[in-house]
Design an enzyme around this catalytic site. Structure first.
Site, PDB file in Angstrom:
ATOM      1  N   TYR A 171      -7.499   0.596 -14.275  1.00  0.00           N
ATOM      2  CA  TYR A 171      -8.285   1.454 -13.378  1.00  0.00           C
ATOM      3  C   TYR A 171      -9.431   2.083 -14.167  1.00  0.00           C
ATOM      4  CZ  TYR A 171      -4.871   0.960  -9.653  1.00  0.00           C
ATOM      5  OH  TYR A 171      -4.058   0.449  -8.665  1.00  0.00           O
ATOM      6  N   ASP A 182       2.330   3.140  -8.946  1.00  0.00           N
ATOM      7  CA  ASP A 182       1.044   2.675  -8.422  1.00  0.00           C
ATOM      8  C   ASP A 182       1.146   1.440  -7.546  1.00  0.00           C
ATOM      9  OD1 ASP A 182      -1.975   2.491  -8.428  1.00  0.00           O
ATOM     10  OD2 ASP A 182      -1.449   0.591  -9.374  1.00  0.00           O
ATOM     11  N   GLU A 185       0.021  -8.429  -4.262  1.00  0.00           N
ATOM     12  CA  GLU A 185       0.394  -7.102  -4.772  1.00  0.00           C
ATOM     13  C   GLU A 185      -0.223  -5.988  -3.918  1.00  0.00           C
ATOM     14  OE1 GLU A 185       1.064  -4.758  -8.951  1.00  0.00           O
ATOM     15  OE2 GLU A 185      -0.640  -6.119  -8.843  1.00  0.00           O
ATOM     16  N   ASP A 211       4.446  -2.366 -10.181  1.00  0.00           N
ATOM     17  CA  ASP A 211       5.041  -1.953 -11.448  1.00  0.00           C
ATOM     18  C   ASP A 211       5.559  -0.526 -11.312  1.00  0.00           C
ATOM     19  OD1 ASP A 211       2.721  -0.410 -11.424  1.00  0.00           O
ATOM     20  OD2 ASP A 211       1.611  -1.868 -12.625  1.00  0.00           O
TER      21      ASP A 211
END
Length: 622
Positions: free
Chosen positions: A322, A163, A570, A166
């Site tokens: 999410y 995703d 990120e 990570d």
């Protein structure tokens, strides 16, 4: 009374009784003289012969019908014309046969250059056995035991995409990302092909859909569970190695990666159905694969409609990262894509049901998040998608009422993007604050830029010059201007004078929050905690994560290039899907077509909206 003399002239025949014998005598003498003269003329002509007279003429002149021309002039003219014709033909033959350089194509625009890089991010996020042409030297095979080592799943879940920074595979945002990429290929296939990225983006989509087909029983007509994610990130339950507790390269992971399944997850099921349905249109030329995708999509959508529930219940690992707020918008979104993929009007009936629209928030005009298109809220995208149906096919009753509502509300959403209406704040640098000043704003911005640019293309293709915001009329160029202003901000026209897309421009983030990019690819395996020295390092990442769009600046246009602060640095799969969509929609690529979008491909499975007239009766036979 007059008669005609056979040798010319007229003969007057008089019946008058007053003519005298003298008069008659004079007339006879005159006639005899004329006959004598004519006899001599005839004799001379006969003696000379017609050939002698014509021969003299033939030698000097040429009769071409409309005029008589001197023979020498005629021959000279014909010769000149033939000579010039032969010369021109010879020159043309030389021009065609002699090799010559084609004019160089114009250099690609900035959006096209950024697009090439943005697609490479998906290569860097691949899980499983990587293809030789992956193009990211510091990545290798990883997650090769996903699913197989889990006591619950007991099946291969190898593949898919990680995703973000990570190594978790969240199926909910991953499916949305594949839907978005497929949508762009359906609309802008000619653009992708022109710049040589069509095969690449289709390969990315298939990498995702192949994995999704593994996450449920895709061969069955009815299913009872779906894999929601592989790997976990919750660190609140103690020091147990997982994808957030450890800082490791995906290739070096040796801890367990649990599989989370769901049995009542309407939102995830409908989103995955949308992803497979949209991809089936992309791969319609591969009938076997397209049919496989449609079959899986039908099973998923049916499961989602029957087993109601959110995939991310409170306290679950999914809800931490999410969280889904509802599943009604996925029913509309998934239903629309299912209709386009199958042509079955039962899906359109669901997507346009007034009650469905109400539950999805179509009438919550006062909501602060109304019109913000995200991986969680698909309603704005659904409204644009179904406005397309109304613009180009106009199905009429019984769908018209809701389609007209969606169309009007799409107009309202476009109005909300304009600064004059104060629906959203803008930073001093010009970035729209769709998430109201909260962190990680760019993922929302690129989605809005895509919808604005795409809707402008829809209106242009429908020969509609613009849209109304109340009494004010705006041309479609206003939407493109907004979309370009946001992309330009992201690509470097901002107070920081830096690009937020890694590898694009002269200045971009160097300390991206990403495990694989931050740890050297030097053959040394760093354990669960061994990689944290690279996380805390102030040096630039040893591996450049080309094309990654980072989370973005704060509400004051400030940005900190710090690896430990994921709110700035990120990247995510969903954010880059939106970036690719916005870039391809705005890229200035000459496809040779008057329209920017492919008007008809999305309707390839949709039957005629009205029944065809019966054939005429056969001819009557006695």
């Amino acid at each position: 009374m007059f008669g005609r003399d056979p040798w010319g002239g007229t003969l007057e025949i008089s019946n008058a009784d007053s003519a005298t014998d003298d008069d008659r005598s004079r007339d006879l003498d005159r006639g005899a003289m004329m006959r004598h003269q004519l006899d001599e003329t005839q004799q001379s002509w006969l003696l000379a012969g017609p050939g002698d007279q014509a021969g003299k003429k033939k030698k000097k002149y040429v009769d071409i019908g409309c005029m008589v021309i001197d023979r020498k002039i005629f021959m000279w003219t014909v010769g000149t014309i033939l000579g010039v014709g032969l010369f021109i033909g010879f020159v043309m033959m030389i021009v065609k046969l002699v090799p010559h350089k084609k004019p160089a194509p114009p250099p690609p625009d900035e959006y096209t250059l950024a697009l090439h890089k943005a697609l490479m991010f998906f290569n860097a996020q691949r899980s499983g056995p990587l293809p030789k042409h992956n193009g990211v030297s510091w990545r290798g095979n990883s997650g090769m035991k996903d699913g197989l080592s889990d006591s619950t799943a007991k099946k291969s879940l190898v593949g898919g995409f990680y995703d973000a920074g990570d190594a978790i595979k969240f199926n909910y945002p991953m499916a949305w990302s594949m839907t978005m990429l497929s949508w762009t290929v359906i609309e802008y296939k000619a653009k992708y092909e022109k710049i040589g990225e069509l095969d690449h983006v289709k390969e990315i989509i298939k990498w995702g859909t192949d994995y999704m087909l593994k996450t449920f029983n895709s061969s069955a007509d009815t299913i009872d569970k779906i894999v929601a994610q592989v790997g976990i990130g919750d660190t609140s339950k103690g020091p147990s190695p997982n994808d957030h507790y450890c800082w490791m390269r995906p290739e070096d992971i040796d801890y367990k990666r649990p599989v989370i399944e769901c049995h009542s997850c309407s939102d995830l099921a409908a989103e995955m159905a949308a992803a497979l349905a949209a991809a089936s249109i992309v791969f319609k030329d591969n009938k076997a694969y397209s049919d496989k995708l449609v079959h899986g999509a039908k099973a998923l959508y049916k499961f989602g409609r029957v087993q109601r529930g959110r995939y991310s219940p409170n306290g679950s690992d999914q809800s931490l990262f999410y969280n889904s707020t509802s599943y009604w918008d996925e029913f509309v979104w998934g239903g629309a894509w299912m209709y386009f993929a199958t042509g079955n009007t039962s899906y359109l009936t669901v997507a346009t049901a007034p009650g469905m629209a109400k539950h999805a928030g179509a009438f919550w005009l006062g909501s602060p998040n109304y019109g913000v298109f995200t991986w969680d809220d698909k309603l704005p995208g659904s409204q644009v998608l179904l406005s397309r149906l109304r613009l180009f096919l106009s199905p009429g009753y019984p769908y018209e009422e809701i389609l007209r509502t969606f169309h009007n509300q799409t107009d309202n959403v476009m109005c909300s993007y304009l600064p004059v209406y104060n629906s959203f704040n803008f930073t001093k640098g010009g970035l729209i604050q769709l998430n109201h000043g909260r962190p990680q704003p760019l993922q929302y911005v690129v989605n809005a830029a895509f919808l604005a640019s795409l809707y402008a293309d829809y209106l242009d293709t429908a020969d509609t010059p613009g849209w109304y915001c109340g009494p004010s009329f705006y041309k479609t160029d206003v939407l493109r201007k907004f979309a370009k202003s946001q992309l330009d901000y992201i690509l470097g026209k901002n107070p920081q004078k830096m690009s937020y897309v890694v590898g694009y421009g002269k200045k971009y983030p160097k300390r991206v929050h990403h495990r694989g990019a931050s740890i050297p690819h030097n053959g040394v395996k760093y354990g669960c905690k061994g990689g944290f020295k690279w996380r805390e390092s102030k040096k630039a990442n040893p591996n450049v994560l080309i094309g990654a769009m980072v989370a973005g600046p704060d509400r004051h246009d400030g940005f900190k290039d710090i690896r430990t602060n994921y709110n700035y640095t990120e990247p995510t799969l969903a954010a880059n899907a939106g970036l690719v969509a916005a870039l391809i929609s705005l890229a200035d690529i000459d496809t040779g077509s008057r329209n920017s979008i492919d008007k008809n491909t999305i309707f390839s499975a949709v039957p005629p909206m009205f029944p065809t007239p019966p054939p005429p009766p056969s001819a009557w036979k006695p």
